[in-house]
Scaffold this active site. Structure first.
Site, PDB file in Angstrom:
ATOM      1  N   ASN A 152       0.852  -1.189   0.000  1.00  0.00           N
ATOM      2  CA  ASN A 152       0.000   0.000   0.000  1.00  0.00           C
ATOM      3  C   ASN A 152       0.888   1.238   0.000  1.00  0.00           C
ATOM      4  O   ASN A 152       1.383   1.666   1.035  1.00  0.00           O
ATOM      5  CB  ASN A 152      -0.909  -0.014   1.220  1.00  0.00           C
ATOM      6  CG  ASN A 152      -1.969   1.070   1.143  1.00  0.00           C
ATOM      7  OD1 ASN A 152      -1.754   2.101   0.504  1.00  0.00           O
ATOM      8  ND2 ASN A 152      -3.088   0.842   1.790  1.00  0.00           N
ATOM      9  N   ASP A 153       1.056   1.807  -1.184  1.00  0.00           N
ATOM     10  CA  ASP A 153       1.917   2.977  -1.358  1.00  0.00           C
ATOM     11  C   ASP A 153       1.512   4.148  -0.473  1.00  0.00           C
ATOM     12  O   ASP A 153       2.256   5.115  -0.336  1.00  0.00           O
ATOM     13  CB  ASP A 153       1.817   3.464  -2.811  1.00  0.00           C
ATOM     14  CG  ASP A 153       2.760   2.728  -3.733  1.00  0.00           C
ATOM     15  OD1 ASP A 153       3.777   2.214  -3.240  1.00  0.00           O
ATOM     16  OD2 ASP A 153       2.473   2.673  -4.942  1.00  0.00           O
ATOM     17  N   CYS A 154       0.318   4.080   0.047  1.00  0.00           N
ATOM     18  CA  CYS A 154      -0.229   5.227   0.765  1.00  0.00           C
ATOM     19  C   CYS A 154      -0.201   5.083   2.280  1.00  0.00           C
ATOM     20  O   CYS A 154      -0.653   5.977   2.986  1.00  0.00           O
ATOM     21  CB  CYS A 154      -1.663   5.465   0.308  1.00  0.00           C
ATOM     22  SG  CYS A 154      -1.748   5.823  -1.435  1.00  0.00           S
ATOM     23  N   GLN A 211       5.319   9.565  -1.165  1.00  0.00           N
ATOM     24  CA  GLN A 211       6.109   8.374  -1.472  1.00  0.00           C
ATOM     25  C   GLN A 211       7.595   8.551  -1.169  1.00  0.00           C
ATOM     26  O   GLN A 211       8.280   7.610  -0.840  1.00  0.00           O
ATOM     27  CB  GLN A 211       5.960   7.998  -2.941  1.00  0.00           C
ATOM     28  CG  GLN A 211       4.960   6.895  -3.168  1.00  0.00           C
ATOM     29  CD  GLN A 211       3.551   7.441  -3.195  1.00  0.00           C
ATOM     30  OE1 GLN A 211       3.268   8.395  -3.901  1.00  0.00           O
ATOM     31  NE2 GLN A 211       2.681   6.852  -2.416  1.00  0.00           N
ATOM     32  N   ASN A 217       2.001   5.566   4.791  1.00  0.00           N
ATOM     33  CA  ASN A 217       3.341   6.150   4.921  1.00  0.00           C
ATOM     34  C   ASN A 217       3.583   6.466   6.390  1.00  0.00           C
ATOM     35  O   ASN A 217       3.326   7.574   6.860  1.00  0.00           O
ATOM     36  CB  ASN A 217       3.443   7.410   4.065  1.00  0.00           C
ATOM     37  CG  ASN A 217       2.835   7.204   2.682  1.00  0.00           C
ATOM     38  OD1 ASN A 217       1.842   7.829   2.323  1.00  0.00           O
ATOM     39  ND2 ASN A 217       3.416   6.302   1.909  1.00  0.00           N
TER      40      ASN A 217
END
Ligand code: GLC
Ligand code: GLC
Length: 812
Positions: free
Chosen positions: A485-487, A502, A489
C-alpha cells in the site's frame, strides 16, 4: 436495475463491440506487443511511442482535456458539404452507423455517412516499428462519389514531459521533411537524436500539411480544421511551432466500389555515422525498407493474419470450457489479454497514467509477470533479470525503473520494504512454469553497475535477508516508506502539500512502524523459497529460512492478531493500526489477504475468523473495500492513505488488486462458495451486464479501483487497464478456483469451486506437454478424490510432467 448498454462481447472474434461512440468514458485498447506501442480509444484518440511512453513519445496527446480524449489519428472525409470521421470524433457529425471492435492487439472502427462506409483497421505488425492504419472506403450508393480525404497525426517532440512544458524551446525546434507521400518528423535529429518518425500512405497524394496552425487555424479546433472545412490543403512546411502530418487525397468511388489505403506511422533509428543522406537530409533507407514491407493491401492483410495467429497460439495455452460464457470469456480471452498489457506497460501509460510519471515498478512488474509467464516465458525470464538488476547490494530495490534505459529511477528511489519479496514470487512462478532452473545461475548486477554481478539466486537470498535484517520491536517487518500500500506512509509525517508522500521520510530513526502485510508476504514467499532451496539441494539454506518463517508465524500469532482479524501494522510509535481499538479503519484487507494466504494460525481458527470478518466488514455489492470504516480526516502519522476522501483509492475504495488475495485465502480454506461470490463481484463480464453506466470504464478489463461503499458514488470504476488486478485475477482463477497449478515436477490439480459448479474441461499446454483435464466437481467445493492420467490412477494431486499429449480425469 438494467442500465444503458454501449456494447457487447463477441466471443467468437474475441472482440468487444462498441455500438455508441459516446461511451461513459473513452474505452481504449492497446496495439503492439514488444517495442512499438499505441493506445487507441473507441473514437481513434490516443498516441504511439517506442518502448518508453516518457522518453520516446511519437505522437502528441493531451490528457484530461476538454473535450475528453483529444488528439489521435483522425481521418476527415469531406463529401460535399459534410465533413465526418469514421470514429465520430473529432467532428462529431452524427453517423448513420458506428461500430468499434476492440480485439487482440487491434482495433477496427467503422463509420457510415450518406452512403459512404469508412472502415479503419489499426494494428502494429509483429516485430515491426510502426502502426498500420488500413482504411477502406466503400460507396454503397447508386451514384459515383467524389470525396476529399485528409489524414491527421500530431507529432510529439519525443520527450513527453518536456513536450508539455518547455514551450520557449519547443516552439523553435520542430522540423520535418516531405518526400512523395511520406512526411518525416525529424525534430532534434540534427543534434543528439538518432531517430525519426514518418507518416506514409501508399498512394499518390494531391496535397499535404505539416504545420498545425496552418492546417487547423489558430482559433479553430480538431473538430473544424480550416484546411478540411475549405477542402484545400495548404502544402505547409513546419518550421518550429507544432509539426503535424496530414495527407490530402482526392478519391472517386463508382457505385459499389471500394478502395483501400494503407497509412503507416513508423519509427526509425539510424547508426551515428549513417544519420544523414546529405547535409540536413535524413537517411531514409530504413524507412523506405519498412514502407516496402507494407505498401499493399495484400502485405498488410498477411501481417494482420500473422498477428491473429500469434494471439491464437497465446490463447491456446490455457483454455477452459465451463459452459458459463461470462467466466469462459474472461479466462480464455480478456483476462489473459490484460495480463499481456500490464506485463508490457506496468503502470506507465493508460488513460489514467500519463506515461511520464511512472516507469516499470519493481513490485508491480514481478506481479504482472505471474499473469504472463505461461504466455511467453523467455520474455518473463528477461524481465526478471532486468528487475533484479535494479536491486541494491543490501537487498533493497529501486521502486521503479525506466523501460528505455532499464535503470532505476532515482527520483523515487527505494525503501519500500515489501519490494524484495516480490522477486521470489516472480522467479518461482517462472521456474514452475518452465522447469528452467538455469535462471538462478544468471549473473545479475546491483543497481546496473558492471562488475557487481552475483547470481540471481544470490539476489533471491538477499531479498529474503532484507526482511530478516529489518525487523521491528515485535519481530515483524519494518515497513519503510510503505509496503504494497503505497499510501500507508508511517514514517512520513508531512504537513507540506508540496512533499510527495512516497519519497518523504521525515523521521525513520527509531521507528517502530511494522507491517503485517509484509509479514504475510514473507511467510508465503519464504515457504516458496524454502521449497526452491530443497529442490536445488541447498538444504542448510532451506533449514535456516524455515526457522525465520516459523519465527514470523509466531510473531504474527503473538503480536498480529486482534481477536477477529489480523492487525494491519504498528505505527511509528508502536501503536496498533487496523485494530478494533482504533476509531476508524479498524480492519484492513491486505493483512487478511496475506496472512490467510500464508495460513497463519489456521489450526487455531484464525484464518476462518479473518475470512469471516472480511465478509462482515469489508464486503459490499461491488467487492471488498480496502479498510473499514473509512478515514474521515487526514492523519498526519499515517500519510497519504487518509488524504483520500472516503471510499476512494486506498481509503476504503475497492482496490480490486487485493480482493484476489482474500479469494485465494478462501480457496486454501476450501470455502468455494465464498471464493466464487467474491470473485464474480469484480469479474468484468458480470459487471458489464449490470453496471455499464455506473462503472464507466471499459467493461472488458479490470480497473484498479471501484468506489467503495462509503463513496459518493459506490460502484464507479477508475484507473482501468494497468493494475496488478489482472495478474491476480488470472492467478486466482487459473490456479486456485479452476485449480490447475504449475509445479516444479508437474501440474498440481486442486480446484476450489462453488457447489453449483458443473463438469468442466481445461486444456493446458505446459512445457512440451499438452493436457486435456476434465474435472467432475460432484457438488464438492474442494478436495480431489481421484486423478486418472491416461487411464492410470495417480497418487496425490500432482500429475507428473511428461512431454506429449495427455488426458486427465479428475473426480472431486
Ligand atoms: C498502485 C501501485 C502499486 C501499489 C498500489 C497500492 O496500484 O502501482 O504499486 O501497490 O497502488 O498502493
Ligand atoms: C498514489 C496512489 C497509489 C499509487 C501511487 C504511486 O499514492 O494512490 O495508488 O500506487 O500514487 O506513486
Amino acid at each position: 436495475m438494467e442500465q444503458k448498454r454501449y456494447g457487447h462481447f463477441d466471443d467468437q472474434h474475441r472482440e468487444y463491440v462498441i455500438t455508441d461512440p459516446q461511451t461513459p468514458w473513452p474505452w481504449i485498447n492497446y496495439l503492439g506487443n514488444e517495442d512499438f506501442f499505441s493506445l487507441i480509444s473507441n473514437t481513434a484518440g490516443g498516441y504511439s511511442f517506442y518502448k518508453d511512453a516518457k522518453f520516446r513519445r511519437i505522437t502528441r496527446y493531451r490528457y484530461n482535456n476538454v473535450p475528453m480524449d483529444n488528439g489521435g489519428r483522425y481521418f476527415y472525409i469531406k463529401d460535399g458539404d459534410t465533413v465526418w470521421n469514421p470514429g465520430w470524433k473529432p467532428c462529431k457529425t452524427p453517423l448513420d452507423f458506428y461500430e468499434c471492435r476492440h480485439g487482440m492487439s487491434y482495433t477496427r472502427i467503422t463509420g457510415c455517412k450518406n452512403g459512404v462506409e469508412a472502415s479503419v483497421l489499426f494494428f502494429v505488425p509483429l516485430k515491426k516499428w510502426c502502426e498500420v492504419q488500413k482504411l477502406t472506403l466503400r460507396n454503397t450508393t447508386k451514384e459515383s462519389k467524389q470525396l476529399k480525404l485528409f489524414s491527421f497525426e500530431e507529432w510529439c517532440l519525443w520527450n513527453a514531459a518536456t513536450d508539455m512544458e518547455n514551450f520557449q524551446r519547443n516552439f523553435s525546434t520542430g522540423e520535418v521533411e516531405i518526400e512523395g507521400s511520406t512526411i518525416y518528423h525529424k525534430t532534434e535529429y540534427r543534434e543528439r537524436r538518432n531517430h525519426y518518425a514518418f507518416y506514409h500512405v501508399n498512394t499518390e497524394i494531391q496535397g499535404f500539411d505539416t504545420d498545425r496552425e496552418t492546417f487547423v487555424g489558430l482559433y479553430n479546433e480538431f473538430a473544424d480544421p480550416q484546411a478540411v472545412m475549405e477542402g484545400k490543403p495548404r502544402n505547409s512546411h513546419a518550421h518550429g511551432w507544432s509539426p503535424i502530418a496530414s495527407h490530402y487525397i482526392e478519391v472517386t468511388l463508382q457505385p459499389g466500389e471500394a478502395k483501400d489505403f494503407v497509412f503507416l506511422l513508423g519509427y526509425i533509428e539510424n547508426e551515428q555515422d549513417k544519420k544523414f543522406a546529405a547535409p540536413q537530409v535524413i537517411n531514409k533507407e530504413k524507412a523506405h525498407a519498412l514502407i516496402a514491407q507494407l505498401d499493399t493491401t495484400e502485405k498488410v492483410d498477411k501481417a494482420f493474419a500473422e498477428l491473429c495467429e500469434y494471439w491464437d497460439a497465446l490463447l491456446n495455452i490455457y483454455k477452459v470450457k465451463t459452459g458459463n460464457d461470462k467466466l469462459d470469456r474472461m479466462v480464455n480471452i480478456w483476462n489473459q489479454y490484460q495480463c499481456m498489457v500490464t506485463f508490457n506497460f506496468s503502470r506507465s501509460a493508460s488513460f489514467f497514467e500519463s506515461g511520464v510519471g511512472r516507469g516499470m515498478g519493481f513490485r508491480d512488474s514481478n506481479q504482472d509477470l505471474v499473469g504472463f509467464v505461461h504466455q511467453i516465458p523467455p520474455r518473463a525470464r528477461q524481465r526478471i533479470i532486468d528487475i533484479a538488476s535494479t536491486q541494491f547490494p543490501d537487498g533493497g530495490c529501486h521502486h521503479q525503473y525506466q523501460p528505455l534505459t532499464k535503470r532505476g529511477n532515482n527520483d523515487i528511489g527505494g525503501g519500500f520494504n515489501d519490494d524484495p519479496c516480490w522477486l521470489i514470487f516472480g522467479t518461482v512462478a517462472y521456474i514452475k512454469e518452465t522447469g528452467d532452473f538455469s535462471i538462478l545461475d544468471e549473473m545479475v548486477p546491483f543497481d546496473n553497475q558492471p562488475g557487481s554481478e552475483v547470481t540471481l539466486f544470490e539476489h533471491l537470498k538477499i531479498s529474503m535477508d532484507h526482511v530478516i535484517n529489518n525487523l521491528g520491536p515485535h519481530m515483524l517487518p519494518l515497513i519503510g516508506r510503505a509496503d504494497w500500500n503505497d499510501c500507508l506512509n508511517l514514517n512520513c509525517f508531512s504537513w507540506d502539500p508540496n512533499e510527495s508522500f512516497q519519497t518523504t521520510e521525515n523521521v525513520s530513526e527509531g521507528t517502530k512502524a511494522e507491517s503485517l502485510m509484509i509479514a504475510g508476504l514473507f511467510v508465503v514467499t519464504g515457504k516458496d523459497y524454502v521449497a526452491l532451496c530443497r529442490k536445488i539441494g541447498k538444504d542448510a539454506e532451506a533449514d535456516c529460512m524455515q526457522q525465520a518463517v516459523d519465527a514470523m508465524v509466531e510473531a504474527v500469532k503473538k503480536h498480529g492478531w486482534d481477536g477477529e482479524w489480523y492487525l494491519r501494522a504498528y505505527d511509528f510509535y508502536g501503536r496498533k493500526i487496523g485494530s478494533n481499538e482504533c476509531d476508524e479503519a479498524k480492519i484492513f484487507i491486505e493483512s487478511q489477504g496475506w496472512c490467510t494466504m500464508a495460513e497463519i494460525g489456521a489450526e487455531e481458527g484464525l484464518v476462518a475468523k479473518s475470512l469471516d470478518s472480511c465478509k462482515k466488514y469489508l464486503e459490499c455489492e461491488h467487492g471488498m473495500v480496502l479498510n473499514n470504516p473509512a478515514f474521515s480526516k487526514y492523519i498526519y502519522e499515517y500519510g497519504e492513505i487518509s488524504s483520500y476522501p472516503e471510499g476512494y483509492k486506498e481509503n476504503a475504495g475497492i482496490f480490486c488488486h487485493n480482493n484476489p488475495w482474500v479469494i485465494i485465502g478462501e480457496c486454501l480454506a476450501g470455502r468455494g462458495n465464498d471464493a466464487w461470490s467474491h470473485y464474480a463481484k469484480i469479474l468484468p463480464s458480470y459487471v458489464e451486464e449490470k453496471y455499464q453506466t455506473l462503472h464507466k470504464v471499459e467493461p472488458y478489463v479490470n480497473c484498479q479501483m471501484v468506489a467503495g461503499k462509503d463513496a459518493f458514488k459506490p460502484g464507479e470504476g477508475k484507473n482501468s487497464w494497468l493494475t496488478g488486478t489482472a495478474a491476480w485475477m488470472w492467478y486466482t482463477v487459473s490456479e486456485f478456483i479452476l485449480g490447475i497449478k504449475p509445479d516444479y515436477d508437474g501440474i498440481r490439480i486442486d480446484p476450489c469451486l462453488p457447489e453449483t459448479a458443473t463438469d468442466y474441461v481445461v486444456s493446458r499446454k505446459f512445457r512440451e506437454a499438452e493436457y486435456e483435464i476434465t474435472i467432475h466437481p460432484n457438488g464438492q467445493q474442494k478436495g480431489v478424490k481421484q486423478i486418472v492420467l491416461d487411464g492410470q490412477k495417480v497418487d496425490g494431486t500432482v500429475i507428473p510432467y511428461a512431454p506429449g499429449k495427455h488426458t486427465v480425469e479428475v473426480t472431486m
